[in-house]
Design an enzyme around this catalytic site. Structure first.
Site, short mmCIF file in Angstrom:
data_model
loop_
_atom_site.label_atom_id
_atom_site.label_comp_id
_atom_site.label_asym_id
_atom_site.label_seq_id
_atom_site.Cartn_x
_atom_site.Cartn_y
_atom_site.Cartn_z
N PRO A 2 -28.21 90.71 -45.87
CA PRO A 2 -28.78 89.39 -46.11
C PRO A 2 -27.71 88.31 -46.25
O PRO A 2 -26.87 88.38 -47.14
CB PRO A 2 -29.55 89.56 -47.44
CG PRO A 2 -29.57 91.03 -47.72
CD PRO A 2 -28.44 91.63 -46.97
N GLU A 3 -27.72 87.37 -45.35
CA GLU A 3 -26.86 86.18 -45.44
C GLU A 3 -27.80 85.00 -45.66
O GLU A 3 -28.99 85.21 -45.92
CB GLU A 3 -26.04 86.02 -44.15
CG GLU A 3 -25.22 87.27 -43.80
CD GLU A 3 -24.37 87.13 -42.55
OE1 GLU A 3 -23.96 86.00 -42.23
OE2 GLU A 3 -24.14 88.14 -41.88
N HIS A 98 -35.49 104.55 -53.97
CA HIS A 98 -34.47 103.50 -53.93
C HIS A 98 -34.92 102.22 -54.65
O HIS A 98 -34.21 101.23 -54.62
CB HIS A 98 -34.09 103.18 -52.48
CG HIS A 98 -33.48 104.34 -51.77
ND1 HIS A 98 -32.30 104.93 -52.19
CD2 HIS A 98 -33.88 105.04 -50.69
CE1 HIS A 98 -32.00 105.94 -51.38
NE2 HIS A 98 -32.95 106.03 -50.47
N ARG A 156 -6.21 74.17 -46.33
CA ARG A 156 -5.83 75.57 -46.53
C ARG A 156 -5.13 76.08 -45.30
O ARG A 156 -5.47 75.68 -44.18
CB ARG A 156 -7.10 76.42 -46.77
CG ARG A 156 -8.12 75.78 -47.70
CD ARG A 156 -7.71 75.85 -49.14
NE ARG A 156 -7.60 77.22 -49.57
CZ ARG A 156 -8.62 77.93 -50.06
NH1 ARG A 156 -9.80 77.38 -50.19
NH2 ARG A 156 -8.43 79.18 -50.44
#
Length: 276
Positions: A2-3, A98, A156
DNA sequence: ACACCCTCCTGGAGGC
DNA sequence: TGCCTCCAGGAGGGTG
């Protein structure tokens, strides 16, 4: 895994069914799933609270409760499934081996947390910033202008793949959508963010937003484990351009997609379109 | 400041 | 068929 698009899809599903529900029972079967506070306090404090809102920040699900905030991260294989009550979803087995945490509500509905690899975590906090405070901006926030994104990249000296995976830099992208966005923007994952021209960072920002919007519209990418709140897979896996396509032709130029390790992650690249 | 490695976990895939 | 090893990778931690 899941993103952002998957978590957004889950949040939208849960919002329909859970807002207004009052917690009647809390069953914790794998104690390490509860990151904070102690399992005992988690249970007693959660009991009786009503869910007022369901949202998302980065890859975290955020539930506004009457007295606290419940925050959930699904990590690799976590699933949040609605069960019982008035949902017409297929019966989700809360006795599944689960299913590590089950919330039951006064209405008879239940929320079942299932996680094969047990990496997911729950937090119950008074102040959400305790968990979410160090997250970077949302990729789809209109406040993340091309100028601001360019300035972030210049600040950065790190490779694009590392930067986009770093949740304190930008919150919500994971391995799949980073590879897809870099391919779409025709940028090499090992390229240093600080070397991007204004036009290139604008291209990356646009690609990232397009990839995420498309995945949200497709209700997420299901490669194996991902399911929405009603146990339904997404369909974005049919629209992936590079992820999982090593050896297959690039959809733009026909060159074979390669799979490499960058930032310790499997990384899919078109060696022609994404020159280093 | 950045790169690299390990840990947490399990099931699926590949080698023999 | 079966056993063994490797691999997936989000995030946090430690080290160089």
């Amino acid at each position: 895994m899941p993103e952002l698009p998957e978590v957004e899809t889950i949040a939208r599903g849960l919002r329909q069914t859970l807002v207004g529900q009052q917690v009647a029972d809390v069953a914790v079967r794998w104690e390490r799933i509860v990151a904070s506070p102690s399992v005992d306090e988690f249970r007693t404090r959660l009991l009786g609270q009503t869910i007022l809102s369901v949202g998302r920040r980065g890859k975290y699900l955020v539930f506004g409760l009457s007295a606290d905030t419940l925050i959930i991260h699904l990590r690799m294989t976590g699933q949040l499934l609605c069960a019982g009550g008035h949902t017409s979803a297929p019966a989700v087995a809360c006795d599944d081996p689960h299913a590590h945490l089950v919330l039951r509500f006064t209405s008879g509905a239940a929320l079942c947390y299932r996680d094969v690899r047990k990496f997911g975590r729950f937090w119950l906090v008074a102040d959400p910033a305790e968990v979410l405070g160090s997250l970077g901006p949302e990729p789809l926030d209109p406040g993340l202008t091309a100028e601001r994104f360019h300035a972030m990249l210049l600040a950065r000296r790190r490779r694009l793949k590392d930067l986009l995976l770093d949740q304190t830099f930008l919150a919500g992208l994971g391995n799949i959508y980073v590879d897809e966005a870099l391919w779409k923007a025709r940028l090499h994952p090992r390229r240093l963010g600080s070397t991007l021209a204004e036009e290139e960072s604008a291209r990356l920002r646009d690609a990232m937003c397009a990839v995420l919007r498309r995945a949200i519209a497709a209700r997420g990418t299901t490669l194996r484990d991902y399911r929405d709140a009603f146990n339904t897979p997404g369909s974005n896996q049919d629209g992936l351009a590079v992820y999982g396509r090593a050896g297959e032709p690039c959809l733009r130029c026909g060159a074979a997609i390669t799979r490499d390790i960058v930032a310790g992650r499997g990384t899919h690249i078109c060696p022609v379109c994404q020159g280093e």
